[in-house]
Design an enzyme around this catalytic site. Sequence first.
Site, PDB file in Angstrom:
ATOM      1  N   LYS A  77     -35.239  37.698  36.866  1.00 50.79           N
ATOM      2  CA  LYS A  77     -34.147  37.790  35.878  1.00 50.79           C
ATOM      3  C   LYS A  77     -32.758  37.075  36.584  1.00 50.79           C
ATOM      4  CE  LYS A  77     -30.905  41.323  35.853  1.00 50.79           C
ATOM      5  NZ  LYS A  77     -29.534  40.729  35.643  1.00 50.79           N
ATOM      6  N   ASP A  79     -30.701  36.345  31.435  1.00 50.83           N
ATOM      7  CA  ASP A  79     -29.968  37.458  31.222  1.00 50.83           C
ATOM      8  C   ASP A  79     -28.364  37.153  30.837  1.00 50.83           C
ATOM      9  OD1 ASP A  79     -29.076  40.030  30.778  1.00 50.83           O
ATOM     10  OD2 ASP A  79     -28.808  40.603  33.038  1.00 50.83           O
ATOM     11  N   LYS A 109     -26.526  37.896  27.600  1.00 52.97           N
ATOM     12  CA  LYS A 109     -26.233  38.774  26.772  1.00 52.97           C
ATOM     13  C   LYS A 109     -25.198  38.281  25.914  1.00 52.97           C
ATOM     14  CE  LYS A 109     -26.111  42.511  30.279  1.00 52.97           C
ATOM     15  NZ  LYS A 109     -26.351  41.695  31.445  1.00 52.97           N
ATOM     16  N   ASP A 132     -21.440  36.628  20.019  1.00 62.46           N
ATOM     17  CA  ASP A 132     -20.419  35.824  19.404  1.00 62.46           C
ATOM     18  C   ASP A 132     -20.604  35.504  17.813  1.00 62.46           C
ATOM     19  OD1 ASP A 132     -18.698  33.418  18.642  1.00 62.46           O
ATOM     20  OD2 ASP A 132     -19.126  32.994  20.922  1.00 62.46           O
ATOM     21  N   THR A 164     -25.623  49.980  31.348  1.00 53.19           N
ATOM     22  CA  THR A 164     -26.004  51.150  32.466  1.00 53.19           C
ATOM     23  C   THR A 164     -24.829  51.292  33.290  1.00 53.19           C
ATOM     24  OG1 THR A 164     -27.132  49.601  33.730  1.00 53.19           O
ATOM     25  CG2 THR A 164     -28.561  50.900  32.192  1.00 53.19           C
ATOM     26  N   ARG A 193     -30.657  45.146  44.009  1.00 54.10           N
ATOM     27  CA  ARG A 193     -30.257  45.614  45.408  1.00 54.10           C
ATOM     28  C   ARG A 193     -31.219  46.406  46.151  1.00 54.10           C
ATOM     29  NH1 ARG A 193     -26.002  47.680  42.097  1.00 54.10           N
ATOM     30  NH2 ARG A 193     -24.019  46.147  42.132  1.00 54.10           N
TER      31      ARG A 193
END
Length: 227
Positions: free
Chosen positions: A30, A59, A61, A64, A118, A208
């Site tokens: 990603k 990624d 997102k 517009d 999230t 992480r």
Amino acid sequence: MKLCVALDLPSAKENLELVEKIKEYDVWLKVGLRAFIRDGYNFLGELKKINPNFKIFLDLKLHDIPNTMADAAQEIAQFGVDMFNVHASAGKVAMRTVMKRLESCQKQPIVLAVTALTSFDEANFQAVYNQDIASKATQFAKDAYESGIHGVVCSAFESQEIKNNTCADFVTLCPGIRPFGEDSGDQKRVATIPFAQENSVDFIVVGRPIYESTEPANIVKRILDIL
């Protein structure tokens, strides 16, 4: 269920070093907004040089006006990435416009729509959308499904209900996965791998717990062993 490794480290060098360590594994990568703004299109090519079989989720997102989103989607498709995302809150017209534009592309990537980030908890989500997360995420997913989008980004808590209201093949990709009980950080709706499996999640995103480990390849292997 597929593992998507988030490349969220502070530099291209660090991200590439991480990918070198996990290059033998069948995972998705990603590339988020920070990395893409900083490192650009060429970074995607560097990832493919390490292992041409890596699949890339860009990624960004998109959110517009419909034509601008469609223009951007067309450019992204030319990159040869395997998946990218838009915001479902851009609306049905925007999502349909994106999918219509991609019909002419030689290689059409998987397109996902972001439902509820999230990082939201119930109170903050209510403040923005004036509705509870579960109901609105499902509505966003139905809008995306009816617009021809391939799936959604959601939490594992919404995955099964979304599939129940769309179809079993409608893709759910879920961030906020903490495979071995790690700290949730800035994520509010985190889940374990068994919970994701129970809720029919198609892709889990793990960042992480992998890149902060001194042995990231070992963490990837442990995750893949239980998928």
